[in-house]
Design an enzyme around this catalytic site. Sequence first.
Site, PDB file in Angstrom:
ATOM      1  N   GLU A  18      15.745  -4.107  -0.868  1.00  0.00           N
ATOM      2  CA  GLU A  18      15.366  -5.351  -0.191  1.00  0.00           C
ATOM      3  C   GLU A  18      15.866  -6.583  -0.940  1.00  0.00           C
ATOM      4  O   GLU A  18      15.112  -7.510  -1.207  1.00  0.00           O
ATOM      5  CB  GLU A  18      13.842  -5.418  -0.022  1.00  0.00           C
ATOM      6  CG  GLU A  18      13.284  -4.325   0.861  1.00  0.00           C
ATOM      7  CD  GLU A  18      11.854  -4.594   1.311  1.00  0.00           C
ATOM      8  OE1 GLU A  18      11.132  -5.279   0.567  1.00  0.00           O
ATOM      9  OE2 GLU A  18      11.483  -4.132   2.385  1.00  0.00           O
TER      10      GLU A  18
ATOM     11  N   GLU B 156      12.212   2.266   5.899  1.00  0.00           N
ATOM     12  CA  GLU B 156      10.767   2.247   5.646  1.00  0.00           C
ATOM     13  C   GLU B 156      10.022   1.941   6.936  1.00  0.00           C
ATOM     14  O   GLU B 156       9.941   0.787   7.354  1.00  0.00           O
ATOM     15  CB  GLU B 156      10.393   1.187   4.586  1.00  0.00           C
ATOM     16  CG  GLU B 156      10.867   1.535   3.193  1.00  0.00           C
ATOM     17  CD  GLU B 156      10.453   0.480   2.154  1.00  0.00           C
ATOM     18  OE1 GLU B 156       9.434  -0.216   2.362  1.00  0.00           O
ATOM     19  OE2 GLU B 156      11.168   0.361   1.141  1.00  0.00           O
TER      20      GLU B 156
END
Length: 833
Positions: free
Chosen positions: A182, A251
Amino acid sequence: MWRKEATMLSWLFMLATLTGVVLSSVTYDHTSIIINGQRRILISGSIHYPRSTPEMWPDLIQKAKDGGLDVIQTYVFWNGHEPSPGRYYFEERYDLVRFIKLVQQAGLYVHLRIGPYVCAEWNFGGFPVWLKYVPGISFRTNNEPFKAAMRGFTQKIVNMMKAERLFQSQGGPIILSQIENEYGPEEWEIGAPGKAYTAWAANMAVSLGTGVPWVMCKQDDAPDPIINACNGYYCDYFTPNKPYKPKMWTEAWTGWYTEFGGAIPQRPAEDMAFAVARFIQKGGSFVNYYMYHGGTNFGRTAGGPFIATSYDYDAPLDEYGMIRQPKWGHLKDLHRAIKLCEPALVSGDPAVASLGHYQESHVFTSRTGACAAFLANYDQQATATVTFRNRHYNLPPWSISILPDCTNVVFNTAKVGVQTTSPQMVPVSNLGSWASYDESVASYSDDPFTVVGLLEQINVTRDVSDYLWYMTDVNINGNEQFLKNGRYPVLTVMSAGHALHAFINGKLAGSVYGSLENPKLTLTTSVKLWAGSNRIALLSIAVGLPNVGNHFETWNAGVLGPVQLSGLNEGRRDLSWQKWSYKVGLKGEALSLHTLSGSSSVEWQGSYIVRSQPLTWYKSTFNAPPGSDPVALDMASMGKGQIWVNGQHVGRYWPAYTAKGNCGGCSYVGTFNENKCRTGCGGPSQRWYHVPRSWLRPSGNLLVIFEEWGGNPSGITVVRRTVGSACADVSEWHPSLWHIKSLGKPEMPEKPKVHISCTEGQKISSIKFASFGTPQGTCGSFQQGVCHSTYSYEAFKECIGQRWCSVVVSKETFRGDPCPGIMKRAAVEAICN
Ligand code: GAL
């Protein structure tokens, strides 16, 4: 002749081996990941190896496989593997190779997220604390010392995997890797150096030549050939940055983490299934459940600060490794339905058509004639009846039906066809007597070091302990007014976090703590000082180092001041710039009181002396509960501290930090977020603490506790986790009960059946509730509705004494129809013992 054949055979063998190597490849295109030439729809789940024990791994992996997973995804935890520079650790819970090989043995693939930044609610986001002290370092940016360290560790892991032949290109299970985590939002914040770092990280990863693709999640500008992937509660809106990359969801959050002070998050199975079906219908081809098994932040591995020891995550496998129903089973049914669609799904983009205001169809067709359809109803209020290819279909609100042959519905995300279980924590009263040991307030005899001014905590402790003592002396003149009028001065301590106990002349004067949202704290308390010299001792406590946020490595902890006394004759006295003495850690830590040898090296006070006072070590012994049920400690009677069993560090406990938040109702309908479905408001954020079975002997297990606040250890109980009851709620007609033959055409539905089963070693001992008609409520609180068959209990009688049973839902079973013309359901709750 014989010779010639033999030579030919060996040539053939060599050729096969060679082609085998060549054929073992992972590539991708717009549609999907391609393994050995085959486009695949892959269902993956995160299981982080250090969050369970090696003894638990085979069972977790098998349950993941049984749940319909193809891939296990894990991060690699740098600070677990390199506790000090160049000293590596790959044993026990950190035996990464063993974990991957177990996944391979189960016939599943691996997605290895090397990071090495992992976030993950893990201490310091996975970075070793020593990394912060490398000269000139700045984390996760275009910084040479950081890049050198990151390359070193990434290379170490890649080489290790190569040496064990674990990449798919070598015939191993690893089909994908991940670099960074991320980084997109971070890059956006820091600009040019961030961009340069992204390019460097991508290049560095690719140059390691793993032979399998790399992924960067939440990184819109991931350079080719790296695939950028999506993380979140929903990812159907996501499009990769190039048309030749597949749509991947690294995710898919199955719930959320628990923080000390927060209520427990849950995500309804119906919404989870809806989000996944929605992603697949929009061309998604890789879904990873984060977490599939969350597990436990053992020891001091939790990040945050304030992340709880439990990392249950409301995952399909609960913290203890038990199947969580209905989530596990409902997703298993979903995976089966998706797999039936696979031939059509991998053949190209869907044709999308509107079926109404809030309704859509997504149809995938292949050249060979395969057809799969997804019928979606986004309406949050109403069931919709849609017409698709001249047939009518009923779609509950916020749901998707899956038709693997474009005709028959085999699954609807809102119709849960599997049983629910409600696990229970059953007390096993087998704790021996308690003994205690005083962790006295630090003093100058503890050999502290002294400097002028206040020091940042992590710079001093280097995180070898949660605890740092700050000590100073304050001289009070005999002519101070407060000595006469009793209006005592007020001590104010400003701290960067995370928790603090203040002792004046050896007595606890106050405790304060922060929260995940704001770790900073201020202690304001009136203090009974005496004339002459007074000792102020502040115990500052870290509760996990931050794991996310811009340059979190620079965030402070500890008493940075000001520290002031007000209400003196002189007014206010600033203590911040006087001499302070520092002591890292507790006496009990230095003595290793948590171990067998350490605990027998000191005198403990006998059981009759157990007191509820701060800074106390307690020890007791207990026998393991017979059987194989998971074991936990019920710590509800305690305040805050840490737990060890047989020298193994269970983790931080803090039941006295009760859960704030909103625990209103929870509907599966509507966009989910982590605050939507919380439970346990007002109670401890975490009451039970998992003690893995493999840490236990049959008898005489040493339990050591360090209590900071003054809880009551006689209230601690050992409990076993068991499936208390099994529930089912099945309607006369239910699409998800259709018999699905893997990879075959869906067949006509069988008569719906109620299946109930207890876990191994258990039997159904009684039927707590049974109703065929219009029962109401949910597992644990079912009630009869207006319509109820009087034969309801009779029909389930045969289940008693069995481990599992199934009963057909039809009026024949229940000796007649209690309310003709009305759609009926059978709801049952069976007690498992
Ligand atoms: C993601 C992150 C994960 C984890 C998750 C929350 O943003 O990539 O590592 O922290 O959030 O549980």
